[in-house]
Scaffold this motif. Structure first.
Motif, PDB file in Angstrom:
ATOM      1  N   SER A  34       0.805  -1.216   0.000  1.00 19.15           N
ATOM      2  CA  SER A  34       0.000   0.000   0.000  1.00 19.15           C
ATOM      3  C   SER A  34       0.836   1.262   0.000  1.00 19.15           C
ATOM      4  CB  SER A  34      -0.936   0.001   1.205  1.00 19.15           C
ATOM      5  OG  SER A  34      -0.175  -0.066   2.395  1.00 19.15           O
ATOM      6  N   ALA A  35       2.114   1.152   0.312  1.00 16.65           N
ATOM      7  CA  ALA A  35       2.956   2.343   0.386  1.00 16.65           C
ATOM      8  C   ALA A  35       4.410   1.951   0.177  1.00 16.65           C
ATOM      9  CB  ALA A  35       2.777   3.021   1.745  1.00 16.65           C
ATOM     10  N   ARG A  36       5.220   2.985   0.044  1.00 23.33           N
ATOM     11  CA  ARG A  36       6.670   2.825  -0.024  1.00 23.33           C
ATOM     12  C   ARG A  36       7.274   3.808   0.976  1.00 23.33           C
ATOM     13  NH1 ARG A  36       9.421  -0.725  -3.912  1.00 23.33           N
ATOM     14  NH2 ARG A  36       7.799  -1.409  -5.291  1.00 23.33           N
ATOM     15  N   SER A  37       8.358   3.385   1.581  1.00 22.23           N
ATOM     16  CA  SER A  37       9.055   4.281   2.501  1.00 22.23           C
ATOM     17  C   SER A  37       9.786   5.346   1.686  1.00 22.23           C
ATOM     18  CB  SER A  37      10.054   3.496   3.351  1.00 22.23           C
ATOM     19  OG  SER A  37      11.140   3.071   2.542  1.00 22.23           O
ATOM     20  N   GLN A  38      10.324   6.339   2.362  1.00 22.30           N
ATOM     21  CA  GLN A  38      11.095   7.369   1.662  1.00 22.30           C
ATOM     22  C   GLN A  38      12.280   6.763   0.937  1.00 22.30           C
ATOM     23  OE1 GLN A  38      12.036  10.453   4.465  1.00 22.30           O
ATOM     24  NE2 GLN A  38       9.995  11.377   4.290  1.00 22.30           N
ATOM     25  N   GLY A  39      12.791   5.676   1.477  1.00 22.35           N
ATOM     26  CA  GLY A  39      13.901   4.972   0.847  1.00 22.35           C
ATOM     27  C   GLY A  39      13.476   4.016  -0.252  1.00 22.35           C
ATOM     28  N   GLY A  40      12.181   3.926  -0.515  1.00 21.86           N
ATOM     29  CA  GLY A  40      11.676   3.068  -1.578  1.00 21.86           C
ATOM     30  C   GLY A  40      11.330   1.653  -1.165  1.00 21.86           C
ATOM     31  N   PHE A  41      11.386   1.356   0.135  1.00 23.02           N
ATOM     32  CA  PHE A  41      11.055   0.006   0.601  1.00 23.02           C
ATOM     33  C   PHE A  41       9.543  -0.214   0.569  1.00 23.02           C
ATOM     34  CE2 PHE A  41      15.106   0.913   2.757  1.00 23.02           C
ATOM     35  CZ  PHE A  41      15.845  -0.179   2.328  1.00 23.02           C
ATOM     36  N   ARG A  42       9.169  -1.427   0.204  1.00 19.20           N
ATOM     37  CA  ARG A  42       7.751  -1.788   0.189  1.00 19.20           C
ATOM     38  C   ARG A  42       7.222  -1.772   1.622  1.00 19.20           C
ATOM     39  NH1 ARG A  42      10.568  -4.649  -3.504  1.00 19.20           N
ATOM     40  NH2 ARG A  42       9.605  -5.103  -5.501  1.00 19.20           N
ATOM     41  N   LEU A  43       6.001  -1.251   1.781  1.00 18.17           N
ATOM     42  CA  LEU A  43       5.351  -1.222   3.091  1.00 18.17           C
ATOM     43  C   LEU A  43       3.984  -1.880   2.974  1.00 18.17           C
ATOM     44  CD1 LEU A  43       6.205   2.443   4.146  1.00 18.17           C
ATOM     45  CD2 LEU A  43       7.394   0.336   4.819  1.00 18.17           C
ATOM     46  N   TYR A  44       3.714  -2.780   3.904  1.00 12.75           N
ATOM     47  CA  TYR A  44       2.488  -3.575   3.871  1.00 12.75           C
ATOM     48  C   TYR A  44       1.656  -3.322   5.121  1.00 12.75           C
ATOM     49  CZ  TYR A  44       4.908  -6.170   0.217  1.00 12.75           C
ATOM     50  OH  TYR A  44       5.559  -6.525  -0.934  1.00 12.75           O
ATOM     51  N   THR A  45       0.353  -3.409   4.955  1.00 13.15           N
ATOM     52  CA  THR A  45      -0.570  -3.308   6.088  1.00 13.15           C
ATOM     53  C   THR A  45      -0.973  -4.715   6.526  1.00 13.15           C
ATOM     54  OG1 THR A  45      -2.527  -3.301   4.670  1.00 13.15           O
ATOM     55  CG2 THR A  45      -1.543  -1.140   5.205  1.00 13.15           C
ATOM     56  N   GLY A  46      -1.674  -4.795   7.644  1.00 16.51           N
ATOM     57  CA  GLY A  46      -2.194  -6.076   8.108  1.00 16.51           C
ATOM     58  C   GLY A  46      -3.116  -6.723   7.090  1.00 16.51           C
ATOM     59  N   ALA A  47      -3.896  -5.915   6.377  1.00 18.30           N
ATOM     60  CA  ALA A  47      -4.801  -6.460   5.359  1.00 18.30           C
ATOM     61  C   ALA A  47      -4.023  -7.120   4.227  1.00 18.30           C
ATOM     62  CB  ALA A  47      -5.703  -5.358   4.810  1.00 18.30           C
ATOM     63  N   GLU A  48      -2.912  -6.522   3.854  1.00 17.91           N
ATOM     64  CA  GLU A  48      -2.095  -7.103   2.783  1.00 17.91           C
ATOM     65  C   GLU A  48      -1.405  -8.379   3.257  1.00 17.91           C
ATOM     66  OE1 GLU A  48      -0.135  -3.447   2.309  1.00 17.91           O
ATOM     67  OE2 GLU A  48      -1.702  -2.667   0.997  1.00 17.91           O
ATOM     68  N   VAL A  49      -1.009  -8.409   4.505  1.00 13.00           N
ATOM     69  CA  VAL A  49      -0.444  -9.636   5.074  1.00 13.00           C
ATOM     70  C   VAL A  49      -1.515 -10.726   5.090  1.00 13.00           C
ATOM     71  CG1 VAL A  49       0.523 -10.691   7.161  1.00 13.00           C
ATOM     72  CG2 VAL A  49       1.325  -8.433   6.413  1.00 13.00           C
ATOM     73  N   ALA A  50      -2.745 -10.356   5.422  1.00 11.64           N
ATOM     74  CA  ALA A  50      -3.843 -11.333   5.413  1.00 11.64           C
ATOM     75  C   ALA A  50      -4.056 -11.899   4.009  1.00 11.64           C
ATOM     76  CB  ALA A  50      -5.128 -10.693   5.939  1.00 11.64           C
ATOM     77  N   ARG A  51      -3.947 -11.061   2.984  1.00 12.16           N
ATOM     78  CA  ARG A  51      -4.063 -11.540   1.592  1.00 12.16           C
ATOM     79  C   ARG A  51      -2.947 -12.535   1.286  1.00 12.16           C
ATOM     80  NH1 ARG A  51      -7.372  -8.579  -1.895  1.00 12.16           N
ATOM     81  NH2 ARG A  51      -6.150  -9.110  -3.740  1.00 12.16           N
ATOM     82  N   LEU A  52      -1.739 -12.223   1.720  1.00 14.00           N
ATOM     83  CA  LEU A  52      -0.628 -13.147   1.506  1.00 14.00           C
ATOM     84  C   LEU A  52      -0.877 -14.483   2.199  1.00 14.00           C
ATOM     85  CD1 LEU A  52       2.374 -10.683   1.795  1.00 14.00           C
ATOM     86  CD2 LEU A  52       1.819 -12.089  -0.207  1.00 14.00           C
TER      87      LEU A  52
END
Length: 135
Positions: A34-52
């Motif tokens: 759902s987002a990227r850090s300022q350094g470009g790292f992938r950022l995931y929410t709990g909902a995205e972890v649930a999808r995984l």
């Protein structure tokens, strides 16, 4: 970085999926961070972890990426408030089809596991007989 977001390494640890696998699911559009850090790292929410986790559970049951996508789409739509009764019924039927397929595959896996356990027991028995014969 918000405390509700996790970097891919933490997601990999929580889901027991490799970084490569998580990136593959992103490339195929199954789970998009759902987002990227300022350094470009992938950022995931709990909902995205649930999808995984849904994907991780479907994979050993032999579901294809397209089937995973279809199920995730159906569950996403079912969670929306914008459905007619007919749409809701159709989505529930799609999900029921996946539940039935999963149940059938679980039963096939139980049979395979029982055969594997029987085989391992046969080998243990053979080893025990071999130890006693040589004593």
């Amino acid at each position: 970085m918000s405390s509700e977001h996790m970097q891919i390494g933490e997601v990999a640890a929580r889901t027991e999926l490799s970084l490569r696998t998580i990136r593959h699911y992103e490339e195929t559009g199954l789970v998009i961070p759902s987002a990227r850090s300022q350094g470009g790292f992938r950022l995931y929410t709990g909902a995205e972890v649930a999808r995984l986790m849904v994907i991780r559970r479907m994979k050993p049951l032999g579901f294809t990426l397209e089937q995973m996508r279809d199920l995730l789409e159906a569950t996403d739509r079912l969670d929306s408030d914008q459905l007619t009764p007919d749409e809701r019924k159709e989505l529930l039927e799609r999900i029921r089809t996946y539940e039935q397929g999963a149940t059938e595959q679980v039963e096939r896996l139980r049979v395979q596991l029982a055969r594997a356990e029987e085989f391992a027991g046969t080998l243990r028995g053979r080893l025990a007989r071999g130890r006693h014969a040589g004593a």
